[in-house]
Design an enzyme around this catalytic site. Structure first.
Site, PDB file in Angstrom:
ATOM      1  N   GLU A   1      62.331  31.129 -15.764  1.00  0.00           N
ATOM      2  CA  GLU A   1      62.377  32.525 -16.199  1.00  0.00           C
ATOM      3  C   GLU A   1      63.835  32.924 -16.423  1.00  0.00           C
ATOM      4  O   GLU A   1      64.528  33.304 -15.456  1.00  0.00           O
ATOM      5  CB  GLU A   1      61.761  33.426 -15.134  1.00  0.00           C
ATOM      6  CG  GLU A   1      60.290  33.169 -14.907  1.00  0.00           C
ATOM      7  CD  GLU A   1      59.586  34.421 -14.405  1.00  0.00           C
ATOM      8  OE1 GLU A   1      58.641  34.848 -15.069  1.00  0.00           O
ATOM      9  OE2 GLU A   1      59.991  34.981 -13.384  1.00  0.00           O
TER      10      GLU A   1
ATOM     11  N   ASN B   1      52.181  38.571 -12.842  1.00  0.00           N
ATOM     12  CA  ASN B   1      53.014  39.120 -11.766  1.00  0.00           C
ATOM     13  C   ASN B   1      53.063  40.636 -11.949  1.00  0.00           C
ATOM     14  O   ASN B   1      53.760  41.128 -12.823  1.00  0.00           O
ATOM     15  CB  ASN B   1      54.427  38.518 -11.843  1.00  0.00           C
ATOM     16  CG  ASN B   1      55.366  39.160 -10.846  1.00  0.00           C
ATOM     17  OD1 ASN B   1      54.921  39.781  -9.884  1.00  0.00           O
ATOM     18  ND2 ASN B   1      56.666  39.006 -11.070  1.00  0.00           N
TER      19      ASN B   1
ATOM     20  N   HIS C   1      61.580  34.593  -7.293  1.00  0.00           N
ATOM     21  CA  HIS C   1      61.554  35.379  -8.536  1.00  0.00           C
ATOM     22  C   HIS C   1      62.928  36.015  -8.747  1.00  0.00           C
ATOM     23  O   HIS C   1      63.623  36.366  -7.786  1.00  0.00           O
ATOM     24  CB  HIS C   1      60.468  36.448  -8.451  1.00  0.00           C
ATOM     25  CG  HIS C   1      60.282  37.182  -9.739  1.00  0.00           C
ATOM     26  ND1 HIS C   1      61.071  38.254 -10.098  1.00  0.00           N
ATOM     27  CD2 HIS C   1      59.439  36.968 -10.782  1.00  0.00           C
ATOM     28  CE1 HIS C   1      60.702  38.675 -11.296  1.00  0.00           C
ATOM     29  NE2 HIS C   1      59.714  37.912 -11.735  1.00  0.00           N
TER      30      HIS C   1
ATOM     31  N   GLY D   1      61.558  41.346 -18.596  1.00  0.00           N
ATOM     32  CA  GLY D   1      61.419  42.794 -18.746  1.00  0.00           C
ATOM     33  C   GLY D   1      62.298  43.395 -19.823  1.00  0.00           C
ATOM     34  O   GLY D   1      62.479  44.603 -19.884  1.00  0.00           O
TER      35      GLY D   1
ATOM     36  N   GLU E   1      63.878  38.898  -9.472  1.00  0.00           N
ATOM     37  CA  GLU E   1      64.135  40.172  -8.776  1.00  0.00           C
ATOM     38  C   GLU E   1      64.408  39.941  -7.289  1.00  0.00           C
ATOM     39  O   GLU E   1      65.192  40.668  -6.679  1.00  0.00           O
ATOM     40  CB  GLU E   1      62.963  41.135  -9.012  1.00  0.00           C
ATOM     41  CG  GLU E   1      62.986  41.672 -10.434  1.00  0.00           C
ATOM     42  CD  GLU E   1      61.624  41.803 -11.089  1.00  0.00           C
ATOM     43  OE1 GLU E   1      60.611  41.927 -10.386  1.00  0.00           O
ATOM     44  OE2 GLU E   1      61.580  41.757 -12.342  1.00  0.00           O
TER      45      GLU E   1
ATOM     46  N   LYS F   1      54.302  42.758  -9.962  1.00  0.00           N
ATOM     47  CA  LYS F   1      55.469  43.356  -9.293  1.00  0.00           C
ATOM     48  C   LYS F   1      55.002  44.532  -8.415  1.00  0.00           C
ATOM     49  O   LYS F   1      53.919  44.464  -7.849  1.00  0.00           O
ATOM     50  CB  LYS F   1      56.503  43.789 -10.329  1.00  0.00           C
ATOM     51  CG  LYS F   1      56.771  42.710 -11.370  1.00  0.00           C
ATOM     52  CD  LYS F   1      57.945  43.002 -12.235  1.00  0.00           C
ATOM     53  CE  LYS F   1      58.014  41.989 -13.359  1.00  0.00           C
ATOM     54  NZ  LYS F   1      59.341  41.825 -13.899  1.00  0.00           N
TER      55      LYS F   1
ATOM     56  N   SER G   1      59.284  38.190 -20.940  1.00  0.00           N
ATOM     57  CA  SER G   1      58.822  38.932 -22.122  1.00  0.00           C
ATOM     58  C   SER G   1      57.747  38.199 -22.927  1.00  0.00           C
ATOM     59  O   SER G   1      57.745  38.224 -24.158  1.00  0.00           O
ATOM     60  CB  SER G   1      60.013  39.318 -23.012  1.00  0.00           C
ATOM     61  OG  SER G   1      60.856  40.214 -22.309  1.00  0.00           O
TER      62      SER G   1
END
Ligand code: PEP
Length: 256
Positions: free
Chosen positions: A170, A12, A99, A176, A101, A14, A216
């Protein structure tokens, strides 16, 4: 049954990489993973404006392409959205949905994510449906109830249309941050998801559905995570931006 769960690795990207960087990734990554290409599926998710180019660049390779989101309607007055019909038209088969985000930065709630999911499935795309709890939810022992709430909409869709579904666990606190879930923490939630699928969809569906871990992931932890019984693949953000780093994650993950 378990044999059907081919290992799956998704990058991904992003909102990263311009065209020349997308192009520069493909050759070295294909070369790095070529020898293991029959053992797993590998998918790259660029920003939408490069989906078409990347689809062409990866033609004839073992690498596939995913969108990072899609609209909930086939067409219409939805400024900024990209419909699943358009993804299919470009030859894109995969789409990441829900996701963290999208859920937490752009405030997509379960109802909207479920509508996007339904639209993607109706178009024959393969959705990668992301679920995961925030740190405060984990600390309050609410991990399972949050994930149950995120999965609940699957019940309304029915087993037949859900067939291609991939789920990604996730944990928001691991995305991140450099702090991955331990393999045991990941396994615990993956097993919970599989049990939920078994109880609410069917045991056949639960046994053949791939559940990826994301948060991560790096070359140093990919083999350990992949060695867990219910971890069928990895969804990778930061460490997927470099072709050799993502290649190493795939290669070590496939050897586990
Ligand atoms: C992600 O964006 O899906 C992700 C898991 O990011 P990272 O690997 O950087 O934690």
């Amino acid at each position: 049954m378990v044999d059907l769960r081919t290992p799956l690795f998704i990058a991904n990207w992003k909102m990263n990489k311009v065209g020349r960087e997308v192009q520069a990734f493909v050759g070295p990554f294909c070369e790095a993973t070529q020898r293991q290409s029959s053992r797993g599926e590998m998918v790259l998710a660029p920003v939408a404006v490069y989906l078409s180019d990347l689809t062409k660049m990866t033609q004839g390779t073992h690498v596939q392409v995913a969108a990072q989101n899609c609209g909930a309607a086939k067409s219409g007055a939805f400024t900024g959205e990209i419909s699943p019909v358009m993804l299919k038209d470009l030859g894109v088969r995969w789409v990441i949905l829900g996701h963290s985000e999208r859920r937490h930065v752009f405030k997509e709630d379960n109802a909207l994510v479920n509508a996007r999911l339904k639209a993607a499935l109706e178009e024959g795309l393969t959705p990668v449906f992301c679920v995961g709890e925030k740190l405060e939810e984990r600390k309050a022992n609410r991990t399972f109830s949050v994930i149950e709430g995120q999965l609940a909409g699957l019940k309304d869709l029915g087993e037949a249309i859900l067939k291609p579904l991939v789920i990604a666990y996730e944990p928001v606190w691991a995305i991140g941050t450099g702090e991955n879930a331990t393999p045991d923490q990941a396994q615990e939630v993956h097993a919970f998801i599989r049990q939920w699928l078994s109880k609410n969809i069917s045991s056949t569906f639960a046994n053949r559905t791939r559940i990826l871990y994301g948060g991560s992931v790096k070359a140093e932890n990919s083999a350990q995570l992949m060695s867990m019984e219910d971890v069928d693949g990895l969804l990778v953000g930061g460490a997927s931006l470099d072709p050799l780093s993502f290649g190493e994650i795939v290669n070590r993950g496939l050897k586990s």
